[in-house]
Enzyme design. Structure first.
Site, PDB file in Angstrom:
ATOM      1  N   CYS A  94     -55.814  45.669   6.090  1.00 54.30           N
ATOM      2  CA  CYS A  94     -54.592  44.536   5.703  1.00 54.30           C
ATOM      3  C   CYS A  94     -53.462  45.301   6.257  1.00 54.30           C
ATOM      4  CB  CYS A  94     -54.719  44.285   4.472  1.00 54.30           C
ATOM      5  SG  CYS A  94     -56.280  43.424   4.073  1.00 54.30           S
ATOM      6  N   HIS A 234     -47.751  41.675   3.342  1.00 55.02           N
ATOM      7  CA  HIS A 234     -49.048  41.268   3.438  1.00 55.02           C
ATOM      8  C   HIS A 234     -49.502  40.309   2.292  1.00 55.02           C
ATOM      9  CE1 HIS A 234     -53.479  41.316   3.350  1.00 55.02           C
ATOM     10  NE2 HIS A 234     -53.610  42.006   2.417  1.00 55.02           N
ATOM     11  N   ASN A 264     -55.702  35.744   1.780  1.00 58.92           N
ATOM     12  CA  ASN A 264     -55.700  37.022   2.302  1.00 58.92           C
ATOM     13  C   ASN A 264     -56.118  36.858   3.942  1.00 58.92           C
ATOM     14  OD1 ASN A 264     -55.657  39.603   3.226  1.00 58.92           O
ATOM     15  ND2 ASN A 264     -56.444  40.257   1.201  1.00 58.92           N
TER      16      ASN A 264
END
Length: 314
Positions: A94, A234, A264
């Site tokens: 990520c 993020h 996500n």
């Protein structure tokens, strides 16, 4: 895919999912679509909206590559009509997009390339166990930016990229199967092929490391937290985002978020949010922006940018 569509599979209510993640919807790839397909689409749009002509390098940040070998970037570059350019993958989960920005910054500073297409692309819906409650977190997508050489005082110039890692935490976010570790253990049982996440521990590690990296990136730019107009972090979990803003002393209205609509999307989350915020008018030329991310590895990073004028999205 709405939370309601996951109830039967996960045995959890839509409200339970939202309260623990801040997510109501996520986008899932159709059969036959891979991360590289998403990367090509995002890359093509970024190139079309860029004032730069042909780029000299392509960096693809992904933890769901089309194949274990070769990397996804050369194929993406070829499909975009850029055969012969530098092309490489970055695997920082990520945190991949921020790592990708750092790699591109280095390529430009070293004179290897005068312009770089940086793409974050992931299709982690293909990597999660269908019955694992953490699968509710992940959506699929891609986003891209074009960087070019220029003067450090120009709008759009990246500040120093602060990057870090802690491999001792590799089991907190991991896919155990499919690598050389598994193949080296002759006669052993096949390793777990699915993405696994230790949610509670990851939560606090993410807050800690994104906060520290953000402060370091701000110090390197000689900005104070109150100088920041927008935080683009993020999109891992709505509670992480709220805690990050609180730790930095930045009001919640300055922390942009689209996690409720897209979930996500791993390495794609920051560029997707940048695009959404630009289209919505929440991100304007002249805004001082902090970018920060945390991912498996463990990896983390942060950088800064004064948002530049951009071509209007179609």
């Amino acid at each position: 895919m709405a939370n309601e569509e996951l109830v039967e599979r996960l045995g959890r209510s839509p409200d339970w999912m939202f309260q623990r993640s801040g997510i109501r919807f996520r986008h899932i790839v159709a059969p036959g679509i891979a991360s590289g397909d998403l990367a090509v689409a995002a890359g093509r749009e970024a190139l079309a909206r860029s004032a730069v002509g042909d780029v000299a390098a392509v960096v693809v940040a992904t933890t769901s590559p089309d194949r274990p070998c070769p990397g996804t970037a050369p194929s993406v570059a070829s499909r975009l009509g850029m055969a012969g350019v530098t092309a490489l993958d970055v695997q920082a989960v990520c945190a991949g997009f921020v790592y990708g920005l750092g790699v591109a910054q280095g390529l430009i500073a070293a004179g290897t390339a005068d312009s770089v297409l940086v793409i974050g692309a992931d299709a982690l819906s293909l990597s999660v166990a269908p019955d694992d409650p953490t699968s509710m977190l992940f959506g699929d997508g891609a986003g891209a930016v074009v960087l070019r050489s220029g003067h450090c005082e120009e709008p759009g110039a990246l500040g120093p990229c602060v990057l870090g890692s802690d491999g001792a935490g590799r089991d907190l976010i991991t896919v155990r199967g499919g690598g050389s570790e598994e193949r080296s253990e002759a006669g052993g049982a096949l390793a777990d092929p699915y993405l696994r996440l230790e949610g509670q521990e990851v939560f606090w590690r993410a807050v800690e490391h994104m906060t520290a990296a953000s402060r370091a990136a701000l110090d390197a730019r000689r900005w104070k937290p109150q100088d920041v107009d927008r935080i683009v972090a993020h999109q891992a979990n709505a509670r992480i985002l709220a805690m990050l803003a609180k730790r930095l002393g930045v009001t919640a209205d300055r922390a942009l978020s689209n996690i409720e609509q897209v979930g996500n999307t791993s390495a794609a989350s920051i560029p997707i949010l940048l695009d959404h915020a630009t289209r919505a008018g929440d991100l304007k030329p002249g805004h001082r922006v902090l970018l920060t991310a945390f991912g498996g590895g463990l990896t983390w990073g942060a950088t800064t940018v004064v948002w530049p004028p951009l071509a209007c999205p179609h």
